[in-house]
Write a protein that holds these residues in place. Structure first.
Motif, short mmCIF file in Angstrom:
data_model
loop_
_atom_site.label_atom_id
_atom_site.label_comp_id
_atom_site.label_asym_id
_atom_site.label_seq_id
_atom_site.Cartn_x
_atom_site.Cartn_y
_atom_site.Cartn_z
N MET A 1 36.74 33.19 51.72
CA MET A 1 38.11 32.84 52.08
C MET A 1 38.11 32.46 53.54
O MET A 1 37.63 33.19 54.39
CB MET A 1 39.08 34.00 51.83
N PHE A 2 38.64 31.30 53.84
CA PHE A 2 38.64 30.82 55.22
C PHE A 2 40.07 30.58 55.67
O PHE A 2 40.67 31.42 56.34
CB PHE A 2 37.78 29.56 55.32
N ILE A 3 40.67 29.46 55.26
CA ILE A 3 41.98 29.12 55.81
C ILE A 3 43.06 30.09 55.33
O ILE A 3 44.09 30.22 55.98
CB ILE A 3 42.37 27.67 55.51
N TRP B 1 41.10 42.24 56.38
CA TRP B 1 40.43 43.12 55.41
C TRP B 1 41.16 43.09 54.07
O TRP B 1 40.53 43.03 53.01
CB TRP B 1 40.40 44.55 55.95
N SER B 2 42.48 43.08 54.11
CA SER B 2 43.26 43.07 52.87
C SER B 2 43.03 41.79 52.07
O SER B 2 42.89 41.83 50.84
CB SER B 2 44.75 43.22 53.19
N LEU B 3 42.99 40.65 52.75
CA LEU B 3 42.75 39.39 52.06
C LEU B 3 41.31 39.30 51.55
O LEU B 3 41.07 38.79 50.44
CB LEU B 3 43.07 38.21 52.98
N VAL C 1 41.53 30.44 40.16
CA VAL C 1 42.57 31.31 40.72
C VAL C 1 42.50 31.30 42.24
O VAL C 1 43.50 31.12 42.94
CB VAL C 1 42.43 32.75 40.20
N GLU C 2 41.29 31.50 42.78
CA GLU C 2 41.13 31.66 44.22
C GLU C 2 41.50 30.42 45.00
O GLU C 2 42.18 30.49 46.04
CB GLU C 2 39.68 32.06 44.55
N MET C 3 41.09 29.25 44.53
CA MET C 3 41.29 28.03 45.30
C MET C 3 42.78 27.67 45.44
O MET C 3 43.25 27.47 46.57
CB MET C 3 40.47 26.89 44.71
N PRO C 4 43.55 27.60 44.35
CA PRO C 4 44.98 27.31 44.55
C PRO C 4 45.71 28.43 45.28
O PRO C 4 46.66 28.16 46.03
CB PRO C 4 45.51 27.13 43.12
N LEU C 5 45.29 29.68 45.09
CA LEU C 5 45.92 30.79 45.81
C LEU C 5 45.74 30.63 47.31
O LEU C 5 46.69 30.82 48.09
CB LEU C 5 45.33 32.12 45.35
N GLU C 6 44.54 30.27 47.74
CA GLU C 6 44.28 30.09 49.17
C GLU C 6 45.11 28.95 49.76
O GLU C 6 45.69 29.08 50.84
CB GLU C 6 42.79 29.83 49.40
N LEU C 7 45.19 27.85 49.03
CA LEU C 7 46.01 26.73 49.51
C LEU C 7 47.49 27.09 49.54
O LEU C 7 48.20 26.74 50.50
CB LEU C 7 45.78 25.51 48.61
N LEU C 8 47.95 27.81 48.53
CA LEU C 8 49.36 28.21 48.48
C LEU C 8 49.71 29.14 49.63
O LEU C 8 50.75 28.97 50.29
CB LEU C 8 49.66 28.88 47.14
N ALA D 1 45.53 18.71 58.45
CA ALA D 1 44.34 17.94 58.10
C ALA D 1 43.06 18.69 58.44
O ALA D 1 42.09 18.68 57.66
CB ALA D 1 44.37 16.59 58.84
N VAL D 2 43.06 19.36 59.59
CA VAL D 2 41.88 20.13 59.98
C VAL D 2 41.65 21.28 58.99
O VAL D 2 40.51 21.53 58.56
CB VAL D 2 42.04 20.68 61.42
N LEU D 3 42.72 21.96 58.61
CA LEU D 3 42.58 23.06 57.65
C LEU D 3 42.03 22.57 56.32
O LEU D 3 41.13 23.19 55.74
CB LEU D 3 43.93 23.75 57.45
N LEU D 4 42.55 21.44 55.84
CA LEU D 4 42.06 20.89 54.58
C LEU D 4 40.60 20.46 54.69
O LEU D 4 39.81 20.68 53.77
CB LEU D 4 42.92 19.71 54.16
N LEU D 5 40.24 19.85 55.81
CA LEU D 5 38.88 19.36 55.98
C LEU D 5 37.88 20.51 55.98
O LEU D 5 36.89 20.48 55.24
CB LEU D 5 38.77 18.57 57.29
N VAL D 6 38.13 21.52 56.81
CA VAL D 6 37.15 22.60 56.90
C VAL D 6 37.09 23.40 55.61
O VAL D 6 36.02 23.89 55.22
CB VAL D 6 37.43 23.51 58.12
N GLN D 7 38.23 23.53 54.91
CA GLN D 7 38.18 24.27 53.66
C GLN D 7 37.44 23.48 52.58
O GLN D 7 36.69 24.05 51.78
CB GLN D 7 39.59 24.60 53.17
N ALA D 8 37.63 22.16 52.57
CA ALA D 8 36.91 21.34 51.61
C ALA D 8 35.40 21.42 51.83
O ALA D 8 34.61 21.54 50.88
CB ALA D 8 37.38 19.89 51.70
N ILE D 9 34.97 21.39 53.09
CA ILE D 9 33.55 21.52 53.40
C ILE D 9 33.06 22.91 53.01
O ILE D 9 31.97 23.08 52.45
CB ILE D 9 33.28 21.23 54.88
N ASN D 10 33.89 23.91 53.29
CA ASN D 10 33.53 25.29 52.95
C ASN D 10 33.33 25.44 51.44
O ASN D 10 32.38 26.10 50.99
CB ASN D 10 34.64 26.22 53.44
#
Length: 222
Positions: free
Chosen positions: A8-10, A112-114, A142-149, A174-183
């Motif tokens: 989990m990043f962004i 820690w909670s996330l 589940v994880e990917m849309p939850l993180e974006l939401l 844009a930066v958040l989307l870019l780094v998460q896509a690479i991640n």
């Protein structure tokens, strides 16, 4: 992989954005972004020093090949709480604002909670077993849309409670989307090397810089 380990990043920045939204008179978004990833800054530093450790185990989870088997100082609940208290104290000394310092500490602790939601059982209370983790890394749908939401919902709340030019908000998004896509979609690492830490530092620094710029341009709505 460019940004260190797949984790989990962004999503960790959602509490930072919400904290800035409830203190819109002087939104210290860059500071809250540091708080959100403080324990990961520390983890990758301790990884370089050999104090905490991880290893590559392909297939250990569906999204993350890393076995985070030894991180008692940064990713135990007690360790995270110590980082939270220490960061809150620093913010208090710098700002003399009780609410801001409390929120900064809570943002640190939220990490820690996330992580508990997405990690396999590798988080501890005080560094020793038992280990905890719900394991959403095994459920990408589940994880990917939850993180974006979480992230972009919190960004929307922050923008709704403040006013300012659109460009910094677009850049941060844009930066958040870019780094998460690479991640998510970048090549998986073959081994744990210092490059993992250095690229993680770069990613955290880049997102924090974009957040700092956005925070400087926003003010509370009248």
């Amino acid at each position: 992989m460019l940004w260190g380990e797949k984790r989990m990043f962004i999503g960790h920045f959602a509490p930072a954005l919400l904290a800035a939204a409830v203190t819109p008179q002087r939104p210290r978004l860059g500071m809250y972004f540091i708080a959100a990833q403080l324990v990961d800054w520390a983890f990758f530093a301790l990884l370089l020093l050999g104090v905490e450790n991880m290893r590559v185990v392909p297939g250990i989870t569906a999204m993350n090949p890393m076995d985070l088997y030894h991180m008692p100082y940064t990713h135990s609940l007690v360790g995270s709480a110590c980082f939270a208290i220490g960061f809150a104290a620093i913010v208090w000394l710098a700002t003399r604002e009780r609410r801001v310092s409390l929120l900064a500490g809570l943002v640190v602790l939220s990490h820690w909670s996330l992580d508990l939601l997405v990690h396999r059982p590798d988080l501890t209370i005080a560094g020793d077993p038992p280990k905890y983790g719900v394991g959403l890394w095994n459920y990408p749908a589940v994880e990917m849309p939850l993180e974006l939401l979480l992230t972009f919902g919190a960004l929307a709340v922050f923008l709704a409670r403040t006013r300012g030019p659109a460009l910094p908000a677009v850049v941060l998004g844009a930066v958040l989307l870019l780094v998460q896509a690479i991640n998510w979609f970048g090549p998986e690492p073959e081994a744990v090397t210092p490059a993992l830490s250095y690229t993680a530092f770069f990613a955290y620094g880049l997102t924090t810089l974009a957040a700092w710029w956005l925070g400087r341009t926003r003010r509370a709505k009248p």
